[in-house]
Design an enzyme around this catalytic site. Structure first.
Site, PDB file in Angstrom:
ATOM      1  CB  ILE A 275      -0.809   0.080   1.087  1.00  0.00           C
ATOM      2  CG1 ILE A 275      -1.727  -1.269   1.404  1.00  0.00           C
ATOM      3  CG2 ILE A 275      -1.777   1.246   1.447  1.00  0.00           C
ATOM      4  CD1 ILE A 275      -2.065  -1.703   2.865  1.00  0.00           C
TER       5      ILE A 275
ATOM      6  CB  CYS B  42       2.144   0.099   3.936  1.00  0.00           C
ATOM      7  SG  CYS B  42       2.332   0.396   5.456  1.00  0.00           S
ATOM      8  CE  LYS B  43       8.009   6.185  -0.611  1.00  0.00           C
ATOM      9  NZ  LYS B  43       8.308   6.394  -1.838  1.00  0.00           N
ATOM     10  CG  MET B  44       2.532   4.792   5.992  1.00  0.00           C
ATOM     11  SD  MET B  44       2.078   4.998   7.849  1.00  0.00           S
ATOM     12  CE  MET B  44       1.664   3.448   8.263  1.00  0.00           C
TER      13      MET B  44
END
Length: 328
Positions: A153, A182-184
């Site tokens: 994500i 995920c990468k935020m």
């Protein structure tokens, strides 16, 4: 922590900029051609200098400025270059930057054929908060159900009308067998830490990465897997060493002090990346590694930093260069 073969490794990934030549491929072409040899040269340099993997054609890679054929050419060309250089299984995530489920699956299918291992799928934020959490959950679930690659994500509010993936949404999506992380790319460290420490998530199968090297030490200390960081495109050994310092256990007082010193230097240099983005990363790669050129990206990102701007960052970047050269 045990490593599942379908899960990206812990460490530093680089969101690689896409390199272009200084002229079009043909008289009828409107923009400069891909420079796959420069792309391979840079990717091999990163692989040799501590970086655990690449993100090709993410936001920094200008995927939205490339045609479908160019995207395939770039991923497959880098894979071929890495293999010939002795890195046949080197980790590659492919960016997926489209709002349509069908097109997202098309991009993922092409990425698999080009031999990427994962897809980094941007949240569909064209309509901003009109895309509520229930619909985001359904969108990602549908893509993951049908994707030929495991996906991560990608939450980058800066390019998706400030849409934010909710904490409960992460928890639910982390349970999907084909969603592996995920990468935020935002400044909410609390979200990084909460998802990294959520006891209901199996963290051997779902990895949390930040898009900001400024957050590397703090989030890795509290369970995150690493960063996907633009500064590491220029100074890969230094940023990778900071990750090693943050990931090592136990954390001794001496190690913590060293980590704090390195994090300060990295964070200060990251201010240049924050201001100049793709143009600054490419300028840094050209100046420090002699790869690429000063043309920048494709329109509207064409061009270099203004005359004298690089020199304004000398204190921060000279300190980074000193760190880079200090790493064996």
């Amino acid at each position: 922590m045990p490593q599942d073969s379908t899960v990206p490794p812990e460490g530093v990934f680089v969101p690689v900029p896409t390199f272009f030549k200084t002229s079009p491929a043909s008289p009828s072409a409107l923009q400069a051609a891909l420079d796959v040899p420069a792309q391979c040269q840079h990717s091999i340099h990163l692989a040799k200098n501590g970086v655990r993997g690449l993100v090709l054609l993410g936001s920094t890679g200008e995927a939205i400025h490339l045609s479908r054929a160019e995207r395939f050419e770039l991923i497959s060309g880098v894979r071929d270059g890495l293999t010939k250089a002795g890195f046949p299984d080197y980790p590659i995530m492919a960016g997926v930057l489209t709002n349509s489920v069908d097109e997202a699956l098309e991009w993922l299918g092409d990425a698999k054929k080009a031999d990427a291992q994962w897809g980094l799928v941007l949240a569909p934020g064209y309509f901003g908060n009109a895309a509520n959490q229930e619909n985001l959950l359904e969108w990602y679930t549908l893509v993951a159900d049908l994707s030929p690659l495991p996906i991560l994500i990608y939450n980058y509010p800066g390019v998706t009308n400030n849409i934010m993936i909710g904490l409960d949404t992460y928890t639910k999506l982390a349970a999907h067998p084909n969603i592996v992380g995920c990468k935020m790319s935002h400044g909410n460290v609390s979200h990084h830490v909460q998802v990294s420490l959520d006891p209901t998530i199996n963290h051997t199968k779902f990895r949390v990465y930040s898009g900001f090297g400024q957050q590397l030490g703090p989030i890795v200390l509290f369970g995150a897997a690493g960063v996907i960081d633009g500064l590491a495109a220029i100074y890969p050994r230094a940023v990778s060493r900071l990750f090693e310092l943050a990931a090592k256990r136990p954390v001794t007082p001496e190690a913590l002090q060293t980590m704090q010193t390195w994090q300060f230097i990295v964070s200060r240099a990251e201010e240049m990346i924050g201001k100049w983005g793709i143009v600054g990363i490419k300028e840094g790669v050209y100046r420090e590694l002699s790869i690429g050129n000063l043309q920048g990206g494709r329109l509207p990102l064409k061009g270099s930093m203004p005359e004298g701007e690089w020199a304004k960052w000398a204190v921060a970047l000279d300190a980074m260069k000193k760190l880079e050269l200090s790493v064996d």
